[in-house]
Write a protein that holds these residues in place. Sequence first.
Motif, PDB file in Angstrom:
ATOM      1  N   GLY A 215       0.842  -1.203   0.000  1.00 23.86           N
ATOM      2  CA  GLY A 215       0.000   0.000   0.000  1.00 23.86           C
ATOM      3  C   GLY A 215       0.868   1.240   0.000  1.00 23.86           C
ATOM      4  N   PHE A 216       0.216   2.386   0.128  1.00 26.29           N
ATOM      5  CA  PHE A 216       0.934   3.656  -0.008  1.00 26.29           C
ATOM      6  C   PHE A 216       1.511   4.176   1.301  1.00 26.29           C
ATOM      7  N   SER A 217       1.255   3.476   2.406  1.00 28.56           N
ATOM      8  CA  SER A 217       1.782   3.970   3.674  1.00 28.56           C
ATOM      9  C   SER A 217       3.062   3.242   4.054  1.00 28.56           C
ATOM     10  N   GLY A 218       3.672   2.595   3.079  1.00 26.25           N
ATOM     11  CA  GLY A 218       4.953   1.949   3.340  1.00 26.25           C
ATOM     12  C   GLY A 218       4.823   0.548   3.914  1.00 26.25           C
ATOM     13  N   GLN A 219       3.576  -0.024   3.951  1.00 25.75           N
ATOM     14  CA  GLN A 219       3.431  -1.386   4.476  1.00 25.75           C
ATOM     15  C   GLN A 219       4.177  -2.346   3.560  1.00 25.75           C
ATOM     16  N   ARG A 220       4.928  -3.253   4.166  1.00 31.30           N
ATOM     17  CA  ARG A 220       5.659  -4.246   3.364  1.00 31.30           C
ATOM     18  C   ARG A 220       4.681  -5.251   2.750  1.00 31.30           C
ATOM     19  N   TYR A 221       4.965  -5.646   1.529  1.00 28.73           N
ATOM     20  CA  TYR A 221       4.200  -6.702   0.860  1.00 28.73           C
ATOM     21  C   TYR A 221       4.533  -8.040   1.502  1.00 28.73           C
ATOM     22  N   ASP A 222       3.523  -8.884   1.687  1.00 27.99           N
ATOM     23  CA  ASP A 222       3.792 -10.275   2.066  1.00 27.99           C
ATOM     24  C   ASP A 222       2.900 -11.172   1.215  1.00 27.99           C
ATOM     25  N   PRO A 223       3.131 -12.480   1.197  1.00 29.65           N
ATOM     26  CA  PRO A 223       2.392 -13.349   0.273  1.00 29.65           C
ATOM     27  C   PRO A 223       0.872 -13.291   0.415  1.00 29.65           C
ATOM     28  N   GLY A 224       0.338 -12.774   1.523  1.00 27.54           N
ATOM     29  CA  GLY A 224      -1.118 -12.672   1.673  1.00 27.54           C
ATOM     30  C   GLY A 224      -1.664 -11.310   1.280  1.00 27.54           C
ATOM     31  N   SER A 225      -0.820 -10.411   0.793  1.00 28.22           N
ATOM     32  CA  SER A 225      -1.272  -9.049   0.481  1.00 28.22           C
ATOM     33  C   SER A 225      -2.218  -9.041  -0.708  1.00 28.22           C
ATOM     34  N   GLU A 226      -3.168  -8.118  -0.680  1.00 28.10           N
ATOM     35  CA  GLU A 226      -4.132  -8.022  -1.786  1.00 28.10           C
ATOM     36  C   GLU A 226      -3.581  -7.209  -2.954  1.00 28.10           C
ATOM     37  N   ARG A 227      -2.592  -6.385  -2.688  1.00 32.93           N
ATOM     38  CA  ARG A 227      -2.008  -5.579  -3.759  1.00 32.93           C
ATOM     39  C   ARG A 227      -0.487  -5.600  -3.621  1.00 32.93           C
ATOM     40  N   LEU A 228       0.161  -5.640  -4.767  1.00 32.23           N
ATOM     41  CA  LEU A 228       1.625  -5.545  -4.830  1.00 32.23           C
ATOM     42  C   LEU A 228       1.981  -4.216  -5.485  1.00 32.23           C
ATOM     43  N   ILE A 229       2.827  -3.432  -4.825  1.00 32.72           N
ATOM     44  CA  ILE A 229       3.418  -2.249  -5.463  1.00 32.72           C
ATOM     45  C   ILE A 229       4.918  -2.495  -5.451  1.00 32.72           C
ATOM     46  N   CYS A 230       5.522  -2.563  -6.622  1.00 38.21           N
ATOM     47  CA  CYS A 230       6.876  -3.108  -6.701  1.00 38.21           C
ATOM     48  C   CYS A 230       7.836  -2.159  -7.421  1.00 38.21           C
ATOM     49  N   LEU A 231       8.991  -1.949  -6.822  1.00 43.53           N
ATOM     50  CA  LEU A 231      10.055  -1.154  -7.439  1.00 43.53           C
ATOM     51  C   LEU A 231      11.105  -2.108  -7.984  1.00 43.53           C
ATOM     52  N   VAL A 232      11.386  -1.966  -9.274  1.00 40.56           N
ATOM     53  CA  VAL A 232      12.291  -2.881  -9.970  1.00 40.56           C
ATOM     54  C   VAL A 232      13.407  -2.060 -10.616  1.00 40.56           C
ATOM     55  N   ARG A 233      14.621  -2.603 -10.577  1.00 46.16           N
ATOM     56  CA  ARG A 233      15.752  -1.935 -11.254  1.00 46.16           C
ATOM     57  C   ARG A 233      16.540  -2.962 -12.047  1.00 46.16           C
ATOM     58  N   LYS A 234      17.515  -2.478 -12.810  1.00 44.81           N
ATOM     59  CA  LYS A 234      18.361  -3.406 -13.557  1.00 44.81           C
ATOM     60  C   LYS A 234      19.207  -4.214 -12.573  1.00 44.81           C
ATOM     61  N   ALA A 235      19.292  -5.525 -12.802  1.00 43.98           N
ATOM     62  CA  ALA A 235      19.986  -6.399 -11.870  1.00 43.98           C
ATOM     63  C   ALA A 235      21.478  -6.104 -11.824  1.00 43.98           C
ATOM     64  N   ASN A 236      22.067  -5.723 -12.978  1.00 38.89           N
ATOM     65  CA  ASN A 236      23.521  -5.513 -13.025  1.00 38.89           C
ATOM     66  C   ASN A 236      23.906  -4.066 -12.758  1.00 38.89           C
ATOM     67  N   ARG A 237      22.965  -3.265 -12.259  1.00 42.51           N
ATOM     68  CA  ARG A 237      23.183  -1.830 -12.113  1.00 42.51           C
ATOM     69  C   ARG A 237      24.375  -1.538 -11.200  1.00 42.51           C
ATOM     70  N   GLN A 238      24.370  -2.177  -9.985  1.00 46.02           N
ATOM     71  CA  GLN A 238      25.424  -1.841  -9.035  1.00 46.02           C
ATOM     72  C   GLN A 238      26.788  -2.244  -9.563  1.00 46.02           C
ATOM     73  N   ARG A 239      26.839  -3.431 -10.213  1.00 49.98           N
ATOM     74  CA  ARG A 239      28.122  -3.918 -10.721  1.00 49.98           C
ATOM     75  C   ARG A 239      28.682  -2.937 -11.742  1.00 49.98           C
ATOM     76  N   ASP A 240      27.807  -2.445 -12.640  1.00 52.20           N
ATOM     77  CA  ASP A 240      28.249  -1.521 -13.685  1.00 52.20           C
ATOM     78  C   ASP A 240      28.702  -0.192 -13.119  1.00 52.20           C
ATOM     79  N   GLU A 241      28.080   0.209 -11.980  1.00 50.92           N
ATOM     80  CA  GLU A 241      28.393   1.528 -11.441  1.00 50.92           C
ATOM     81  C   GLU A 241      29.680   1.512 -10.625  1.00 50.92           C
ATOM     82  N   GLU A 242      30.130   0.305 -10.223  1.00 54.28           N
ATOM     83  CA  GLU A 242      31.346   0.219  -9.390  1.00 54.28           C
ATOM     84  C   GLU A 242      32.599   0.512 -10.225  1.00 54.28           C
TER      85      GLU A 242
END
Length: 242
Positions: A215-242
């Motif tokens: 949800g929008f109040s910062g509640q963590r998602y768990d497998p029983g949650s009714e809604r997923l809000i997900c932040l996704v990034r490139k997997a190799n981002r940190q490696r490339d930036e090092e």
Amino acid sequence: MDAYQRLSRVYDVEWGNWARQYVELVCGLLVKADVTQGRILDLGCGTGVLASELAALGHSVVGMDASPAMIEVASQRASPGACFVVQDMAQASWDHEFDLVTCTFDAFNYLLTEERVHSFFTHVAGLLTNSGMLLFDSNTEELYCRGHHGAHERSAGGHRFRQECHYDAVSKRASTVFRFEDGSVEEHIQRPWALSDLAGPIADAGLAAETAWSGFSGQRYDPGSERLICLVRKANRQRDEE
Ligand SMILES: C[S@@+](CC[C@H](N)C(=O)[O-])C[C@H]1O[C@@H](n2cnc3c(N)ncnc32)[C@H](O)[C@@H]1O
């Protein structure tokens, strides 16, 4: 009748404000990433509420939606800094990369197969800058099982319509039929997706889920949650930036 062809005329009155709930979260992510005049892509942008709000804050926003009727409403907002195009979000393409891609309020649930979900993440991955972010949401099976049933008589902006909801847990299809008083009928088919369903397609696209909320109040998602809000990034981002 195609989904949203008729509903586009009442969408803003009934549901348009939902997208505004994302503004604070999105702005926080952009500030943290030090992006002040970002390039943003809003997939399944609907009537363009979120895209227009972000454009008004100085970002350059492309809104894409599969429904010509929704894009027509979005285009009428005449927001400098935002442009709107009809395009399938599972095949999204553009001539430059984006700092942020958003996909909000159930648009993702219109992807009905694993192939379409794979295609969505693969195309988004190709459109993100190296440090770019994808923020999307999805209704989970818990929400459809609990709340997606029954018929509701509704009235919005002078239009009266009936909304009939049904969820089939075997086929994992959520149907919403809208019957308008002028006789027009449209059916929307959606499918629930939980984070566990998406981990494979996200990783296959070279992406990684960084944070998941329910949800929008910062509640963590768990497998029983009714809604997923997900932040996704490139997997190799940190490696490339090092
Ligand atoms: C519930 S509306 C959400 C609109 C908007 N994101 C908001 O927050 O108000 C879902 C939107 O997803 C769009 N949509 C569904 N399938 C799509 C697809 N394959 N590609 C692009 N847009 C799609 C619909 O046309 C509709 O405008």
